[in-house]
Design a protein around this motif. Structure first.
Motif: not given
Length: 202
Positions: A67-83
């Motif tokens: 789990s990525f620690k939730r830093l901000w309420e509006d945080a959007e997450y993305r994997s640079a390499k989803s594979t």
């Protein structure tokens, strides 16, 4: 009178030397503090993520989650390499196949982007439970080991990822997870490292 002048001269020399030692000590201390900074900046190709702050590194086995620690309420997450790893909008990262990539959290409100570096181990591989770390370093950077033992030999678990010299200087060559063993006087210390590239794919 000459004796008094000689004594004053001695005190002046001693005082100057002590001042020099103090100044050097303060300078050295400042350098050590700077070296303990555990976040670094990296440039990446995607124009939406011009710079990111690397805040953590994690090694996973295929199928594991983190789990990525939730830093901000509006945080959007993305994997640079989803594979390699996927991430949902709650920040839950799932390891899918072997590799190393960044997972980024972006806040429009804060105008900041942070990332964790994730290395997924190949099937059948596992972390060394005796290894300290992992530390996170960039490809083409270097790092000098500072063992707490009188080390006389160093060995990398994978020279393709990190090469270590006879003096304990590491050169990081390619992304991945690697351990380095320092040994001497019948004892060993093991260190682990995650190595990532300065650029990531869209």
């Amino acid at each position: 009178m000459k004796k008094l002048f000689a004594l004053l001269l001695v005190f002046a020399v001693v005082g100057t030397a002590a001042g020099c030692r103090k100044a050097k000590s303060e300078t050295d201390s400042g350098g050590d503090d700077a070296g303990q900074e555990n976040t670094v900046q990296t440039s990446i190709k995607d124009e939406d993520y011009e710079t990111v702050t690397i805040i953590n590194g994690q090694v996973l086995e295929i199928g594991e989650t983190y789990s990525f620690k939730r830093l901000w309420e509006d945080a959007e997450y993305r994997s640079a390499k989803s594979t390699v790893v996927s991430v949902d909008q709650k920040g839950t990262i799932t390891a899918k196949e072997a590799g190393t990539t960044l997972v980024m959290a972006k806040s429009e409100k804060e105008d900041r982007t942070s990332a964790v570096v994730i290395t997924v181990l190949p099937s059948g591989s596992s972390l060394d439970p005796k290894a300290a770390g992992p530390q996170v370093h960039q490809v083409n950077s270097a790092y000098k080991l500072q063992p707490s033992i009188p080390a006389t030999a160093f060995q990398s678990s994978n020279d393709a990822i990190a090469v270590v010299s006879e003096n304990g200087l590491l050169q990081f060559k390619s992304p991945g997870y690697v351990t380095v063993t320092a040994s001497g006087s019948g004892v060993t210390e093991i260190y682990s490292f995650i190595v990532y590239d300065r650029t990531v794919e869209k």
